[in-house]
Design a protein around this motif. Structure first.
Motif, PDB file in Angstrom:
ATOM      1  N   VAL A 156       0.843  -1.198   0.000  1.00  0.00           N
ATOM      2  CA  VAL A 156       0.000   0.000   0.000  1.00  0.00           C
ATOM      3  C   VAL A 156       0.879   1.250   0.000  1.00  0.00           C
ATOM      4  CG1 VAL A 156      -1.878   1.220   1.140  1.00  0.00           C
ATOM      5  CG2 VAL A 156      -1.741  -1.262   1.303  1.00  0.00           C
ATOM      6  N   ILE A 157       1.922   1.244   0.835  1.00  0.00           N
ATOM      7  CA  ILE A 157       2.837   2.388   0.879  1.00  0.00           C
ATOM      8  C   ILE A 157       3.556   2.533  -0.458  1.00  0.00           C
ATOM      9  CG2 ILE A 157       4.709   3.471   2.154  1.00  0.00           C
ATOM     10  CD1 ILE A 157       2.137   2.974   3.765  1.00  0.00           C
ATOM     11  N   GLN A 158       3.966   1.414  -1.037  1.00  0.00           N
ATOM     12  CA  GLN A 158       4.623   1.461  -2.338  1.00  0.00           C
ATOM     13  C   GLN A 158       3.685   2.037  -3.394  1.00  0.00           C
ATOM     14  OE1 GLN A 158       7.709   0.905  -3.049  1.00  0.00           O
ATOM     15  NE2 GLN A 158       7.578   1.067  -5.276  1.00  0.00           N
ATOM     16  N   VAL A 188       3.569   5.777  -2.888  1.00  0.00           N
ATOM     17  CA  VAL A 188       4.823   6.409  -3.317  1.00  0.00           C
ATOM     18  C   VAL A 188       4.911   6.444  -4.838  1.00  0.00           C
ATOM     19  CG1 VAL A 188       7.335   6.152  -3.319  1.00  0.00           C
ATOM     20  CG2 VAL A 188       6.056   5.873  -1.199  1.00  0.00           C
ATOM     21  N   GLU A 189       4.494   5.370  -5.491  1.00  0.00           N
ATOM     22  CA  GLU A 189       4.507   5.371  -6.951  1.00  0.00           C
ATOM     23  C   GLU A 189       3.512   6.382  -7.512  1.00  0.00           C
ATOM     24  OE1 GLU A 189       4.175   1.648  -8.896  1.00  0.00           O
ATOM     25  OE2 GLU A 189       5.893   0.750  -7.852  1.00  0.00           O
ATOM     26  N   SER A 190       2.471   6.686  -6.749  1.00  0.00           N
ATOM     27  CA  SER A 190       1.469   7.643  -7.214  1.00  0.00           C
ATOM     28  C   SER A 190       1.982   9.075  -7.152  1.00  0.00           C
ATOM     29  CB  SER A 190       0.191   7.523  -6.375  1.00  0.00           C
ATOM     30  OG  SER A 190      -0.356   6.224  -6.478  1.00  0.00           O
ATOM     31  N   SER A 191       2.733   9.414  -6.086  1.00  0.00           N
ATOM     32  CA  SER A 191       3.133  10.820  -5.918  1.00  0.00           C
ATOM     33  C   SER A 191       4.517  10.992  -5.312  1.00  0.00           C
ATOM     34  CB  SER A 191       2.106  11.545  -5.042  1.00  0.00           C
ATOM     35  OG  SER A 191       1.997  10.903  -3.783  1.00  0.00           O
ATOM     36  N   THR A 203       7.932  10.181  -2.652  1.00  0.00           N
ATOM     37  CA  THR A 203       8.090  10.321  -1.202  1.00  0.00           C
ATOM     38  C   THR A 203       7.669  11.711  -0.733  1.00  0.00           C
ATOM     39  OG1 THR A 203      10.412  10.926  -1.543  1.00  0.00           O
ATOM     40  CG2 THR A 203       9.939   8.623  -1.053  1.00  0.00           C
ATOM     41  N   ARG A 204       7.752  12.693  -1.635  1.00  0.00           N
ATOM     42  CA  ARG A 204       7.291  14.035  -1.277  1.00  0.00           C
ATOM     43  C   ARG A 204       5.790  14.022  -0.999  1.00  0.00           C
ATOM     44  NH1 ARG A 204       8.071  18.503   1.424  1.00  0.00           N
ATOM     45  NH2 ARG A 204       6.958  20.294   0.547  1.00  0.00           N
ATOM     46  N   GLY A 205       5.047  13.267  -1.799  1.00  0.00           N
ATOM     47  CA  GLY A 205       3.617  13.144  -1.558  1.00  0.00           C
ATOM     48  C   GLY A 205       3.328  12.469  -0.233  1.00  0.00           C
ATOM     49  N   LEU A 206       4.130  11.452   0.114  1.00  0.00           N
ATOM     50  CA  LEU A 206       3.949  10.777   1.396  1.00  0.00           C
ATOM     51  C   LEU A 206       4.228  11.730   2.552  1.00  0.00           C
ATOM     52  CD1 LEU A 206       3.406   8.110   2.894  1.00  0.00           C
ATOM     53  CD2 LEU A 206       5.851   7.594   2.689  1.00  0.00           C
ATOM     54  N   GLU A 207       5.265  12.531   2.407  1.00  0.00           N
ATOM     55  CA  GLU A 207       5.587  13.507   3.451  1.00  0.00           C
ATOM     56  C   GLU A 207       4.471  14.548   3.586  1.00  0.00           C
ATOM     57  OE1 GLU A 207       9.231  16.609   4.492  1.00  0.00           O
ATOM     58  OE2 GLU A 207       9.588  14.853   3.239  1.00  0.00           O
ATOM     59  N   THR A 208       3.930  14.994   2.450  1.00  0.00           N
ATOM     60  CA  THR A 208       2.814  15.947   2.481  1.00  0.00           C
ATOM     61  C   THR A 208       1.589  15.329   3.144  1.00  0.00           C
ATOM     62  OG1 THR A 208       3.620  16.977   0.443  1.00  0.00           O
ATOM     63  CG2 THR A 208       1.331  17.411   1.058  1.00  0.00           C
ATOM     64  N   PHE A 209       1.340  14.060   2.847  1.00  0.00           N
ATOM     65  CA  PHE A 209       0.204  13.373   3.451  1.00  0.00           C
ATOM     66  C   PHE A 209       0.345  13.312   4.969  1.00  0.00           C
ATOM     67  CE2 PHE A 209      -1.182   9.188   5.101  1.00  0.00           C
ATOM     68  CZ  PHE A 209      -2.551   9.406   5.077  1.00  0.00           C
ATOM     69  N   LEU A 210       1.536  12.962   5.457  1.00  0.00           N
ATOM     70  CA  LEU A 210       1.745  12.894   6.904  1.00  0.00           C
ATOM     71  C   LEU A 210       1.578  14.271   7.548  1.00  0.00           C
ATOM     72  CD1 LEU A 210       4.811  10.467   7.046  1.00  0.00           C
ATOM     73  CD2 LEU A 210       2.433   9.942   7.588  1.00  0.00           C
ATOM     74  N   ALA A 211       2.065  15.306   6.860  1.00  0.00           N
ATOM     75  CA  ALA A 211       1.919  16.666   7.394  1.00  0.00           C
ATOM     76  C   ALA A 211       0.453  17.078   7.454  1.00  0.00           C
ATOM     77  CB  ALA A 211       2.721  17.644   6.536  1.00  0.00           C
ATOM     78  N   TYR A 261      -4.315  12.694  -1.900  1.00  0.00           N
ATOM     79  CA  TYR A 261      -4.408  11.679  -2.953  1.00  0.00           C
ATOM     80  C   TYR A 261      -5.746  11.694  -3.690  1.00  0.00           C
ATOM     81  CZ  TYR A 261      -0.162   9.829  -0.856  1.00  0.00           C
ATOM     82  OH  TYR A 261       1.118   9.694  -0.371  1.00  0.00           O
ATOM     83  N   GLY A 262      -6.671  12.549  -3.244  1.00  0.00           N
ATOM     84  CA  GLY A 262      -7.948  12.671  -3.937  1.00  0.00           C
ATOM     85  C   GLY A 262      -8.800  11.429  -3.878  1.00  0.00           C
ATOM     86  N   ALA A 263      -8.715  10.685  -2.791  1.00  0.00           N
ATOM     87  CA  ALA A 263      -9.477   9.443  -2.673  1.00  0.00           C
ATOM     88  C   ALA A 263      -9.854   9.207  -1.222  1.00  0.00           C
ATOM     89  CB  ALA A 263      -8.664   8.259  -3.192  1.00  0.00           C
ATOM     90  N   THR A 264     -11.013   8.597  -1.030  1.00  0.00           N
ATOM     91  CA  THR A 264     -11.380   8.128   0.300  1.00  0.00           C
ATOM     92  C   THR A 264     -10.632   6.825   0.570  1.00  0.00           C
ATOM     93  OG1 THR A 264     -13.234   6.817  -0.519  1.00  0.00           O
ATOM     94  CG2 THR A 264     -13.670   9.132   0.029  1.00  0.00           C
TER      95      THR A 264
END
Length: 316
Positions: free
Chosen positions: A198-200, A203-206, A208-216, A232-235
Motif C-alpha cells: 500500500v505504501i509502495q 509512493v509510486e502515485s506521488s 516520497t514528497r507526496g507521502l511527506e505531504t500526506f503525513l503533514a 491523494y484525492g481518494a477516500t
C-alpha cells in the motif's frame, strides 16, 4: 562497512556506564541509549552504530527523539520487558509509549547482518512514525506497512515473495486493507508485505514528497481520511479499491507467469516432464510389441528330438 562499524562500536564503548542494581549497563550514543546485560556489549554497540549511521527515513519531516535500545539476554527477559509473550519468529519489538526498541541478545539472534539491519530499521521506523504523529491513532496496516517499506523489506525481494504468495493463494483476502494481524510466521510475513505494498502504491502515485505531504496534512487536520482525500484525492474505500486492482494486476499470478525467467523455468520443467512421460510410454509400447512377437523357434518347428526341422523348399 565493517571498519566503520568497528570504529563506531569503539566510540560507543568509550561512553559505557557502570551497571545499575538490576545489572543493566548502557552505551550512550548521540540520539540513542543502548542497554545490555552480561556479554551483549558488542551486540549493543553494533546495533547502536547501525542505527546512528542510518539516514533520515523517507516521508518524516522532523528529527527523531532520543530512543532507548534494549538488548534482551533471553526470551524470558524479552517477554517480561514487553509485558507479554513475543512470537518466536519476531526479531524485535518497538514500544512507542516508552520510545524503546527491544532486540534479542546475540546468543539467540537467528538472522544475518542484512536481516539485522532491516529489523533495526523496521522497529526504528515504528518509533519515529509514532513520534511524528504524536497522539494520533495510526492504522495497523499503515504502521506496519510504512515500517516494512522504510526498512527496505519491500525492495529486498518482498515484491517477489508477494507475487508467489498471491499466485499460490497464501495471502489474506485483498477485500480489505484493515488486515487482522496473524501470529504465525508465514501469514504474518505476507501481511507485512501486503501493507508495505500500500505504501509502495502511494509512493509510486506521488513520490516520497507526496507521502511527506500526506503525513503533514494528517497531523494538521488530525484526520487520516481528510488528509487522504486532500493529498491523494481518494477516500479510504476508493484507495482500497484502486490498491486492490493494482496489487492483483502487478503482483498476481498472471504477472508470475508473464515473468520471462518464470516462464522459461516452467516451460523447461514441462518439457522435461513430457520427455520422461514419452520415454516411459515408448518403453511400455516396445515391451508390449515384444510380447506379441512369435518366438525364434516355435514348438511346431521342432521334431521329436527337440531340434528344429528344416521344412525344405516349398512344393510345386
Amino acid at each position: 562497512m565493517l571498519v566503520v562499524l568497528a570504529a563506531a562500536s569503539a566510540a560507543s564503548m568509550s561512553a559505557q556506564t557502570p551497571p545499575d542494581p538490576a545489572g543493566w549497563r548502557s552505551l550512550q550514543g548521540t540520539t540513542i541509549t543502548a542497554r545490555y546485560q552480561g556479554t551483549d556489549s558488542l551486540r549493543a554497540a553494533r546495533a547502536l552504530a547501525l542505527l546512528e549511521s542510518t539516514t533520515r527515513l523517507p516521508g518524516l519531516s522532523q528529527p527523531g527523539p532520543r530512543l532507548t535500545l534494549t538488548v534482551a539476554p533471553t526470551r524470558a527477559v524479552m517477554d517480561s520487558l514487553v509485558g507479554g509473550r513475543v512470537p518466536e519468529w519476531a526479531g524485535a519489538v518497538a514500544i512507542s509509549e516508552r520510545m524503546e526498541m527491544i532486540i534479542p541478545g546475540g546468543r539467540f539472534w537467528p538472522g544475518t547482518l542484512l536481516e539485522e539491519v532491516r529489523l533495526l530499521r523496521h522497529e526504528w521506523a515504528h518509533l519515529l512514525l509514532a513520534h511524528e504523529m504524536g497522539s494520533l491513532r495510526i492504522p495497523r496496516w499503515f504502521n506496519e506497512g510504512y515500517a516494512e517499506w522504510a526498512a527496505g523489506g519491500w525492495s529486498g525481494g518482498g515484491a517477489w515473495k508477494l507475487r508467489v504468495a498471491l499466485a499460490f493463494g497464501d495471502a489474506p483476502p485483498l477485500d480489505s486493507i484493515a488486515l487482522r494481524w496473524p501470529r504465525d510466521r508465514v501469514p504474518a510475513e505476507v501481511a507485512y508485505l501486503l501493507s508495505a505494498s500500500v505504501i509502495q502504491y502511494l509512493v509510486e502515485s506521488s513520490g516520497t514528497r507526496g507521502l511527506e505531504t500526506f503525513l503533514a496534512e494528517w497531523k494538521r487536520q488530525r484526520s487520516f481520511e481528510a488528509a487522504l482525500r486532500g493529498v491523494y484525492g481518494a477516500t479510504q474505500a476508493q484507495l482500497e479499491t484502486d490498491w486492490r486492482k493494482w496489487v492483483k494486476r502487478r503482483y498476481g499470478w498472471l504477472t508470475v507467469l508473464a515473468d520471462s525467467a518464470v516462464f522459461w523455468a516452467i516451460l523447461s520443467v514441462a518439457l522435461v516432464a513430457m520427455f520422461v512421460v514419452r520415454r516411459r510410454y515408448r518403453r511400455e509400447q516396445m515391451a508390449r510389441l515384444r510380447a506379441d512377437e512369435p518366438p525364434d523357434a516355435p514348438e511346431f518347428w521342432k521334431a521329436g528330438g527337440g531340434e528344429p526341422v528344416d521344412p525344405g523348399p516349398p512344393s510345386r
